[in-house]
Motif scaffolding. Sequence first.
Motif, PDB file in Angstrom:
ATOM      1  N   PHE A 152       0.769  -1.262  -0.051  1.00 34.99           N
ATOM      2  CA  PHE A 152      -0.187  -0.022   0.121  1.00 34.99           C
ATOM      3  C   PHE A 152       0.806   1.285   0.092  1.00 34.99           C
ATOM      4  N   CYS A 153       1.878   1.210  -0.929  1.00 37.63           N
ATOM      5  CA  CYS A 153       2.898   2.207  -1.140  1.00 37.63           C
ATOM      6  C   CYS A 153       3.556   2.587   0.305  1.00 37.63           C
ATOM      7  N   GLY A 154       3.886   1.454   1.114  1.00 34.00           N
ATOM      8  CA  GLY A 154       4.672   1.654   2.033  1.00 34.00           C
ATOM      9  C   GLY A 154       4.004   1.880   3.428  1.00 34.00           C
ATOM     10  N   ILE A 155       2.567   2.601   3.372  1.00 36.36           N
ATOM     11  CA  ILE A 155       1.828   2.942   4.316  1.00 36.36           C
ATOM     12  C   ILE A 155       1.298   1.567   5.153  1.00 36.36           C
ATOM     13  N   GLY A 156       0.907   0.651   4.490  1.00 34.75           N
ATOM     14  CA  GLY A 156       0.310  -0.478   4.777  1.00 34.75           C
ATOM     15  C   GLY A 156       1.375  -1.263   5.509  1.00 34.75           C
ATOM     16  N   SER A 157       2.524  -1.305   5.197  1.00 36.68           N
ATOM     17  CA  SER A 157       3.668  -2.061   5.621  1.00 36.68           C
ATOM     18  C   SER A 157       3.948  -1.516   6.990  1.00 36.68           C
ATOM     19  N   LEU A 158       4.061  -0.311   7.142  1.00 39.74           N
ATOM     20  CA  LEU A 158       4.043   0.361   8.517  1.00 39.74           C
ATOM     21  C   LEU A 158       3.026   0.018   9.636  1.00 39.74           C
ATOM     22  N   VAL A 159       1.869   0.263   8.945  1.00 38.54           N
ATOM     23  CA  VAL A 159       0.815  -0.164  10.045  1.00 38.54           C
ATOM     24  C   VAL A 159       0.848  -1.439  10.399  1.00 38.54           C
ATOM     25  N   ILE A 164       1.611  -5.619  14.298  1.00 39.88           N
ATOM     26  CA  ILE A 164       2.080  -7.027  14.706  1.00 39.88           C
ATOM     27  C   ILE A 164       3.080  -7.118  15.547  1.00 39.88           C
ATOM     28  N   SER A 165       3.992  -6.144  15.946  1.00 37.80           N
ATOM     29  CA  SER A 165       4.829  -6.001  16.793  1.00 37.80           C
ATOM     30  C   SER A 165       4.186  -5.848  18.381  1.00 37.80           C
ATOM     31  N   MET A 166       2.877  -5.020  18.263  1.00 34.86           N
ATOM     32  CA  MET A 166       2.055  -4.990  19.573  1.00 34.86           C
ATOM     33  C   MET A 166       1.235  -6.284  19.876  1.00 34.86           C
ATOM     34  N   GLN A 167       1.225  -7.103  18.886  1.00 28.92           N
ATOM     35  CA  GLN A 167       0.727  -8.465  18.975  1.00 28.92           C
ATOM     36  C   GLN A 167      -0.947  -7.927  18.927  1.00 28.92           C
ATOM     37  N   ILE A 168      -1.512  -6.978  18.209  1.00 32.57           N
ATOM     38  CA  ILE A 168      -2.748  -6.951  17.795  1.00 32.57           C
ATOM     39  C   ILE A 168      -3.159  -7.792  16.675  1.00 32.57           C
ATOM     40  N   VAL A 169      -2.538  -7.800  15.765  1.00 30.82           N
ATOM     41  CA  VAL A 169      -2.797  -8.958  14.832  1.00 30.82           C
ATOM     42  C   VAL A 169      -1.752 -10.256  15.005  1.00 30.82           C
ATOM     43  N   GLY A 170      -2.616 -11.166  14.962  1.00 33.64           N
ATOM     44  CA  GLY A 170      -2.018 -12.638  15.408  1.00 33.64           C
ATOM     45  C   GLY A 170      -2.449 -13.469  14.176  1.00 33.64           C
ATOM     46  N   SER A 172      -3.888 -16.386  11.728  1.00 32.59           N
ATOM     47  CA  SER A 172      -5.343 -16.390  11.223  1.00 32.59           C
ATOM     48  C   SER A 172      -6.293 -17.274  12.178  1.00 32.59           C
ATOM     49  N   ASP A 173      -5.630 -18.445  12.623  1.00 32.52           N
ATOM     50  CA  ASP A 173      -6.305 -19.600  13.133  1.00 32.52           C
ATOM     51  C   ASP A 173      -6.849 -19.169  14.811  1.00 32.52           C
ATOM     52  N   GLY A 174      -6.565 -18.083  15.162  1.00 36.67           N
ATOM     53  CA  GLY A 174      -6.799 -17.525  16.458  1.00 36.67           C
ATOM     54  C   GLY A 174      -5.650 -17.873  17.794  1.00 36.67           C
ATOM     55  N   SER A 175      -4.847 -18.770  17.256  1.00 36.92           N
ATOM     56  CA  SER A 175      -3.834 -19.125  18.364  1.00 36.92           C
ATOM     57  C   SER A 175      -2.980 -17.642  18.577  1.00 36.92           C
ATOM     58  N   ASP A 176      -2.134 -18.167  19.740  1.00 36.61           N
ATOM     59  CA  ASP A 176      -1.217 -17.104  20.247  1.00 36.61           C
ATOM     60  C   ASP A 176       0.161 -17.420  19.571  1.00 36.61           C
ATOM     61  N   TYR A 177       1.017 -16.375  19.541  1.00 38.37           N
ATOM     62  CA  TYR A 177       2.533 -16.305  19.023  1.00 38.37           C
ATOM     63  C   TYR A 177       3.274 -17.282  19.964  1.00 38.37           C
ATOM     64  N   ILE A 178       4.232 -17.759  19.352  1.00 32.85           N
ATOM     65  CA  ILE A 178       5.330 -18.588  20.289  1.00 32.85           C
ATOM     66  C   ILE A 178       6.392 -17.478  20.918  1.00 32.85           C
ATOM     67  N   VAL A 179       6.147 -17.127  22.019  1.00 31.48           N
ATOM     68  CA  VAL A 179       7.240 -16.114  22.749  1.00 31.48           C
ATOM     69  C   VAL A 179       7.801 -16.887  23.760  1.00 31.48           C
ATOM     70  N   ASP A 180       9.013 -16.492  23.949  1.00 32.65           N
ATOM     71  CA  ASP A 180       9.961 -17.208  25.009  1.00 32.65           C
ATOM     72  C   ASP A 180       9.172 -17.062  26.297  1.00 32.65           C
ATOM     73  N   TYR A 181       9.044 -18.078  26.985  1.00 33.52           N
ATOM     74  CA  TYR A 181       8.259 -18.407  28.089  1.00 33.52           C
ATOM     75  C   TYR A 181       8.603 -17.126  29.146  1.00 33.52           C
ATOM     76  N   TYR A 182       9.921 -17.101  29.367  1.00 30.97           N
ATOM     77  CA  TYR A 182      10.475 -16.105  30.334  1.00 30.97           C
ATOM     78  C   TYR A 182      11.073 -14.835  29.796  1.00 30.97           C
ATOM     79  N   GLY A 183      10.472 -14.559  28.662  1.00 38.91           N
ATOM     80  CA  GLY A 183      10.782 -13.207  27.908  1.00 38.91           C
ATOM     81  C   GLY A 183       9.799 -12.287  28.038  1.00 38.91           C
ATOM     82  N   ALA A 184       9.739 -11.249  27.411  1.00 31.99           N
ATOM     83  CA  ALA A 184       8.605 -10.193  27.501  1.00 31.99           C
ATOM     84  C   ALA A 184       7.529 -10.584  26.727  1.00 31.99           C
ATOM     85  N   ARG A 185       6.298 -10.514  27.487  1.00 28.83           N
ATOM     86  CA  ARG A 185       5.137 -10.816  26.588  1.00 28.83           C
ATOM     87  C   ARG A 185       4.032  -9.748  27.040  1.00 28.83           C
TER      88      ARG A 185
END
Length: 203
Positions: A152-159, A164-170, A172-185
Motif C-alpha cells: 500500500f505504497c509503504g503505508i500498509g507495511s508500516l501499519v 504485529i509488533s504490538m501483537q494486535i494482529v495474530g 489467522s487461526d486465533g492461536s497465540d504467537y510462540i514467545v519465549d516463556y521467560y521473555g517479554a510478553r
Amino acid sequence: MALHWRSLMRFRSSTRLLIIFTFCLTVIHGLGSDVDNCDKLQLGQYPFKISYLCKEPKIDDATQEPENCKDRLAWVECLPAPNISCRLSNGTQFKFSGEEVGFNKSVPCRNVSGYSYKVAVALSLFLGWIGADRFYLGYPALGLLKFCTVGFCGIGSLVDFMLISMQIVGPSDGSDYIVDYYGARLTRLSITNETYRRTQLSP
C-alpha cells in the motif's frame, strides 16, 4: 454407718475419675480441632498464608509453553512448608516434611500452533512491503494485495509492522504467537462483570 460412709467415698472417687476423664477428652478434642482443614492451605487462607512453594512448570522447547497446557491452563505441583499440619478430607491429621506434594495449582498458559512472534516481526520489518508477513500469518488475500500495491505504497507495511509488533494482529487461526516463556510478553487486560466484581471485593 461405716458401710454407708465407705459407699459414699467410693461414689465420690468414681465421680472424680469420671470428671477427670471427661476433662481430658475435652482437652484432646480441643487440641485436635485447632488443626485447620487442608483445603485452606491451597486457598492461602489464615493461618496458611505463604506456607507452600510451587514448582516451576516444565517448558516445551518447541512451543515455549508448559508441557501439560490444555484449555489455556497448566498444573504445577505445590509443596507445603515443613512442619505444616492440617486435617485431610478423611479427618486424619497430616504433618508435611517439605518433600510431599500437597496439591496441584493451575497456572495460565497460551494456545500456540507454530507461529513465531520473532519470525512474524522480522518478516513484517524486512519483507512487509511484499506481504510476506500476512502470508506467514495465514492471510493470503491481504498478502497478495500488499504484494500488488508494494505494501500500500509503504503505508500498509508500516501499519502492519506496528500491529504485529504490538501483537494486535495474530495468526489467522486465533492461536497465540510462540514467545519465549521467560521473555517479554504482552497481556491483554479486559474488564468484565466478573473481574469488576473481584476488584470491588478484594481488600
